[in-house]
Motif scaffolding. Structure first.
Motif, PDB file in Angstrom:
ATOM      1  N   SER A 206       0.818  -1.201   0.000  1.00 45.04           N
ATOM      2  CA  SER A 206       0.000   0.000   0.000  1.00 45.04           C
ATOM      3  C   SER A 206       0.859   1.261   0.000  1.00 45.04           C
ATOM      4  CB  SER A 206      -0.920  -0.004   1.217  1.00 45.04           C
ATOM      5  OG  SER A 206      -1.658   1.196   1.305  1.00 45.04           O
ATOM      6  N   LEU A 207       1.884   1.297   0.848  1.00 45.02           N
ATOM      7  CA  LEU A 207       2.770   2.462   0.919  1.00 45.02           C
ATOM      8  C   LEU A 207       3.570   2.631  -0.373  1.00 45.02           C
ATOM      9  CD1 LEU A 207       4.142   2.192   4.574  1.00 45.02           C
ATOM     10  CD2 LEU A 207       2.719   4.035   3.640  1.00 45.02           C
ATOM     11  N   SER A 208       4.013   1.517  -0.950  1.00 47.59           N
ATOM     12  CA  SER A 208       4.764   1.571  -2.200  1.00 47.59           C
ATOM     13  C   SER A 208       3.916   2.185  -3.305  1.00 47.59           C
ATOM     14  CB  SER A 208       5.217   0.165  -2.599  1.00 47.59           C
ATOM     15  OG  SER A 208       5.872   0.177  -3.849  1.00 47.59           O
ATOM     16  N   PHE A 209       2.684   1.716  -3.425  1.00 46.91           N
ATOM     17  CA  PHE A 209       1.784   2.241  -4.461  1.00 46.91           C
ATOM     18  C   PHE A 209       1.517   3.727  -4.232  1.00 46.91           C
ATOM     19  CE2 PHE A 209      -2.369   3.063  -6.351  1.00 46.91           C
ATOM     20  CZ  PHE A 209      -2.199   2.513  -7.617  1.00 46.91           C
ATOM     21  N   LYS A 210       1.267   4.101  -3.004  1.00 46.68           N
ATOM     22  CA  LYS A 210       0.980   5.499  -2.680  1.00 46.68           C
ATOM     23  C   LYS A 210       2.177   6.387  -2.996  1.00 46.68           C
ATOM     24  CE  LYS A 210      -0.599   8.432   1.164  1.00 46.68           C
ATOM     25  NZ  LYS A 210      -1.001   8.440   2.603  1.00 46.68           N
ATOM     26  N   ALA A 211       3.373   5.920  -2.654  1.00 46.35           N
ATOM     27  CA  ALA A 211       4.582   6.707  -2.893  1.00 46.35           C
ATOM     28  C   ALA A 211       4.834   6.900  -4.385  1.00 46.35           C
ATOM     29  CB  ALA A 211       5.779   6.019  -2.237  1.00 46.35           C
ATOM     30  N   CYS A 212       4.638   5.844  -5.170  1.00 43.76           N
ATOM     31  CA  CYS A 212       4.873   5.932  -6.610  1.00 43.76           C
ATOM     32  C   CYS A 212       3.839   6.832  -7.291  1.00 43.76           C
ATOM     33  CB  CYS A 212       4.849   4.539  -7.230  1.00 43.76           C
ATOM     34  SG  CYS A 212       6.255   3.496  -6.784  1.00 43.76           S
ATOM     35  N   MET A 213       2.580   6.707  -6.898  1.00 39.95           N
ATOM     36  CA  MET A 213       1.544   7.541  -7.498  1.00 39.95           C
ATOM     37  C   MET A 213       1.727   9.011  -7.126  1.00 39.95           C
ATOM     38  SD  MET A 213      -0.317   5.711  -9.442  1.00 39.95           S
ATOM     39  CE  MET A 213      -1.677   6.859  -9.734  1.00 39.95           C
ATOM     40  N   LYS A 214       2.213   9.257  -5.919  1.00 37.24           N
ATOM     41  CA  LYS A 214       2.429  10.637  -5.475  1.00 37.24           C
ATOM     42  C   LYS A 214       3.573  11.285  -6.254  1.00 37.24           C
ATOM     43  CE  LYS A 214       2.582  13.286  -1.176  1.00 37.24           C
ATOM     44  NZ  LYS A 214       2.558  13.182   0.310  1.00 37.24           N
ATOM     45  N   ASN A 215       4.473  10.449  -6.776  1.00 35.68           N
ATOM     46  CA  ASN A 215       5.632  10.949  -7.522  1.00 35.68           C
ATOM     47  C   ASN A 215       5.624  10.402  -8.950  1.00 35.68           C
ATOM     48  OD1 ASN A 215       7.457  12.353  -5.354  1.00 35.68           O
ATOM     49  ND2 ASN A 215       6.769  10.452  -4.396  1.00 35.68           N
ATOM     50  N   LEU A 216       4.448  10.347  -9.550  1.00 31.13           N
ATOM     51  CA  LEU A 216       4.293   9.724 -10.859  1.00 31.13           C
ATOM     52  C   LEU A 216       5.200  10.359 -11.909  1.00 31.13           C
ATOM     53  CD1 LEU A 216       2.783   7.624 -12.521  1.00 31.13           C
ATOM     54  CD2 LEU A 216       1.001   9.327 -12.940  1.00 31.13           C
ATOM     55  N   GLY A 217       5.175  11.689 -12.017  1.00 31.61           N
ATOM     56  CA  GLY A 217       5.998  12.371 -13.009  1.00 31.61           C
ATOM     57  C   GLY A 217       7.480  12.125 -12.822  1.00 31.61           C
ATOM     58  N   PRO A 218       8.028  12.413 -11.625  1.00 32.67           N
ATOM     59  CA  PRO A 218       9.451  12.145 -11.393  1.00 32.67           C
ATOM     60  C   PRO A 218       9.828  10.673 -11.596  1.00 32.67           C
ATOM     61  CG  PRO A 218       8.602  13.596  -9.700  1.00 32.67           C
ATOM     62  CD  PRO A 218       7.419  13.151 -10.504  1.00 32.67           C
ATOM     63  N   MET A 219       8.954   9.742 -11.209  1.00 29.29           N
ATOM     64  CA  MET A 219       9.263   8.330 -11.372  1.00 29.29           C
ATOM     65  C   MET A 219       9.328   7.949 -12.849  1.00 29.29           C
ATOM     66  SD  MET A 219       9.679   6.889  -8.354  1.00 29.29           S
ATOM     67  CE  MET A 219       9.372   5.155  -8.598  1.00 29.29           C
ATOM     68  N   ILE A 220       8.445   8.511 -13.662  1.00 29.14           N
ATOM     69  CA  ILE A 220       8.467   8.206 -15.094  1.00 29.14           C
ATOM     70  C   ILE A 220       9.748   8.735 -15.734  1.00 29.14           C
ATOM     71  CG2 ILE A 220       7.377   8.766 -17.303  1.00 29.14           C
ATOM     72  CD1 ILE A 220       4.674   8.626 -15.908  1.00 29.14           C
ATOM     73  N   VAL A 221      10.104   9.989 -15.423  1.00 31.59           N
ATOM     74  CA  VAL A 221      11.324  10.577 -15.991  1.00 31.59           C
ATOM     75  C   VAL A 221      12.549   9.792 -15.537  1.00 31.59           C
ATOM     76  CG1 VAL A 221      12.795  12.622 -16.063  1.00 31.59           C
ATOM     77  CG2 VAL A 221      10.304  12.867 -16.176  1.00 31.59           C
ATOM     78  N   TYR A 222      12.619   9.500 -14.242  1.00 27.39           N
ATOM     79  CA  TYR A 222      13.747   8.723 -13.723  1.00 27.39           C
ATOM     80  C   TYR A 222      13.807   7.353 -14.394  1.00 27.39           C
ATOM     81  CZ  TYR A 222      16.417   5.705 -10.626  1.00 27.39           C
ATOM     82  OH  TYR A 222      17.312   4.787 -10.143  1.00 27.39           O
ATOM     83  N   GLY A 223      12.645   6.704 -14.557  1.00 27.53           N
ATOM     84  CA  GLY A 223      12.616   5.383 -15.180  1.00 27.53           C
ATOM     85  C   GLY A 223      13.114   5.415 -16.608  1.00 27.53           C
ATOM     86  N   LEU A 224      12.752   6.453 -17.367  1.00 25.70           N
ATOM     87  CA  LEU A 224      13.213   6.573 -18.749  1.00 25.70           C
ATOM     88  C   LEU A 224      14.728   6.757 -18.806  1.00 25.70           C
ATOM     89  CD1 LEU A 224      10.393   8.840 -20.254  1.00 25.70           C
ATOM     90  CD2 LEU A 224      10.764   6.394 -20.668  1.00 25.70           C
ATOM     91  N   VAL A 225      15.263   7.598 -17.913  1.00 23.78           N
ATOM     92  CA  VAL A 225      16.709   7.813 -17.870  1.00 23.78           C
ATOM     93  C   VAL A 225      17.429   6.517 -17.490  1.00 23.78           C
ATOM     94  CG1 VAL A 225      18.581   9.035 -16.678  1.00 23.78           C
ATOM     95  CG2 VAL A 225      16.507  10.275 -17.378  1.00 23.78           C
ATOM     96  N   ALA A 226      16.880   5.790 -16.517  1.00 20.24           N
ATOM     97  CA  ALA A 226      17.474   4.522 -16.102  1.00 20.24           C
ATOM     98  C   ALA A 226      17.469   3.518 -17.249  1.00 20.24           C
ATOM     99  CB  ALA A 226      16.721   3.962 -14.898  1.00 20.24           C
TER     100      ALA A 226
END
Length: 263
Positions: A206-226
Motif C-alpha cells: 500500500s505504501l509503495s503504491f501510494k509513494a509511486c503515485m504521489k511521484n508519478l511524473g518524477p518516477m516516469i522521468v527517472y525510469g526513462l533515464v534509467a
C-alpha cells in the motif's frame, strides 16, 4: 585509580543498531521533484565509493543464481521469485549498512534468509498471485475479443473483422501496459519497506503504491533515464552493466530512503 565511571550508562552498539532491521523510521510518502529524482543517480554513485567490489559481487551473485535456476526443471522457476525477493532484501541491507556505518559486508546479501524471512516470502507469494491473476484475466480477454471479432466478421468483409481485431489488440495492449505499471508500483518499494522497517507485506504494498503515485511524473522521468543507462551499458558485451547496475541499485535505495523514511 580507574578511569571507569561505575555510574555511567552503558553505551549502545551503534553499528549493531544501524544495521538492524526496523532501524529506519517510516514517514508519510514525500513528493519529490524531477531534479531530486535524477539526483539519486549521482548520489548513488557517491554512495558506492569504496564499496564497488562488494556491490558488484552481490549483483553478480544474484545474476548467477537467477541463471542457474533457469536450468533446474520445475523447481527452478517456482523457487526463483521467492529466492530473488530474499536476495533483494539482502541487497538493500548492504546499502543500508554502507549508508549508516560507512562499511560494507558481502554476507548481508543473504540477510533475508535469516531476517524478515517470513514477511519477505509472503510478499513473494502476493506478487506471484497478482501476476497469475493478471495472466488469467489477459487470457480471458484475448479469448473473448477473438470470439467477438469472429461473430462480427460473419456476413461482413473479412478485412473489416481483422481490422477490428487489430484495434482491439492494440487497446488490450495499452490497458495491459497501464495495469502492469500499476502492479509494479505495488511492489517497487515493498522489499526495502519489509526488510528495513518491519512493515508487513500488505502495508508495504500500500505504501509503495501510494509513494509511486504521489511521484508519478518524477518516477516516469527517472525510469526513462534509467532505461537509457541500462541500454547503453549493454552495448560493450554487457560489461557496462558492471558500472550501471550498482549505481542504479544505490539510486533505488536512496529513492526509498528519501521518499518513505525520516532521513
Amino acid at each position: 585509580m580507574s578511569d571507569v565511571n561505575p555510574y555511567q550508562q552503558p553505551e549502545a552498539d551503534v553499528v549493531g543498531r544501524a544495521t538492524a532491521p526496523g532501524d529506519m523510521q517510516l514517514s508519510e510518502p514525500r513528493k519529490v521533484t524531477v531534479g531530486e529524482a535524477l539526483a539519486w543517480i549521482g548520489d548513488g554513485m557517491k554512495l558506492l565509493s569504496g564499496h564497488w567490489g562488494v556491490v558488484i559481487g552481490a549483483l553478480v551473485m544474484i545474476f548467477v543464481i537467477t541463471t542457474v535456476l533457469q536450468f533446474v526443471p520445475l523447481i527452478g522457476p517456482l523457487a526463483q521469485p521467492f529466492l530473488m525477493t530474499l536476495l533483494y532484501g539482502g541487497l538493500v541491507k548492504i546499502f543500508h549498512r554502507i549508508d549508516t556505518t560507512g562499511q560494507s559486508d558481502f554476507t548481508d546479501l543473504f540477510a533475508g534468509f535469516s531476517q524478515r524471512t517470513g514477511p519477505l516470502l509472503l510478499l513473494s507469494l502476493a506478487q506471484l498471485g497478482v501476476f497469475v491473476a493478471i495472466g488469467l484475466l489477459v487470457g480471458v480477454g484475448v479469448v473473448a475479443m477473438a470470439g467477438t471479432a469472429g461473430v462480427m466478421s460473419q456476413g461482413m468483409d473479412p478485412s473489416m473483422g481483422s481490422g477490428g481485431f487489430g484495434v482491439g489488440s492494440l487497446l488490450l495492449g495499452l490497458v495491459g501496459l497501464v495495469v502492469m505499471v500499476l502492479v509494479a508500483f505495488l511492489f517497487y518499494f515493498s522489499v526495502p519497506l519489509v526488510m528495513l522497517t518491519d512493515t508487513g507485506p500488505g502495508r508495504a504494498m500500500s505504501l509503495s503504491f501510494k509513494a509511486c503515485m504521489k511521484n508519478l511524473g518524477p518516477m516516469i522521468v527517472y525510469g526513462l533515464v534509467a532505461m537509457v543507462m541500462v541500454a547503453l551499458g549493454a552495448l560493450p558485451a554487457l560489461l557496462g552493466w558492471l558500472f550501471v547496475m550498482p549505481i542504479l541499485a544505490g539510486a533505488f535505495y536512496l529513492s526509498f530512503k528519501r521518499i518513505l523514511t525520516e532521513s
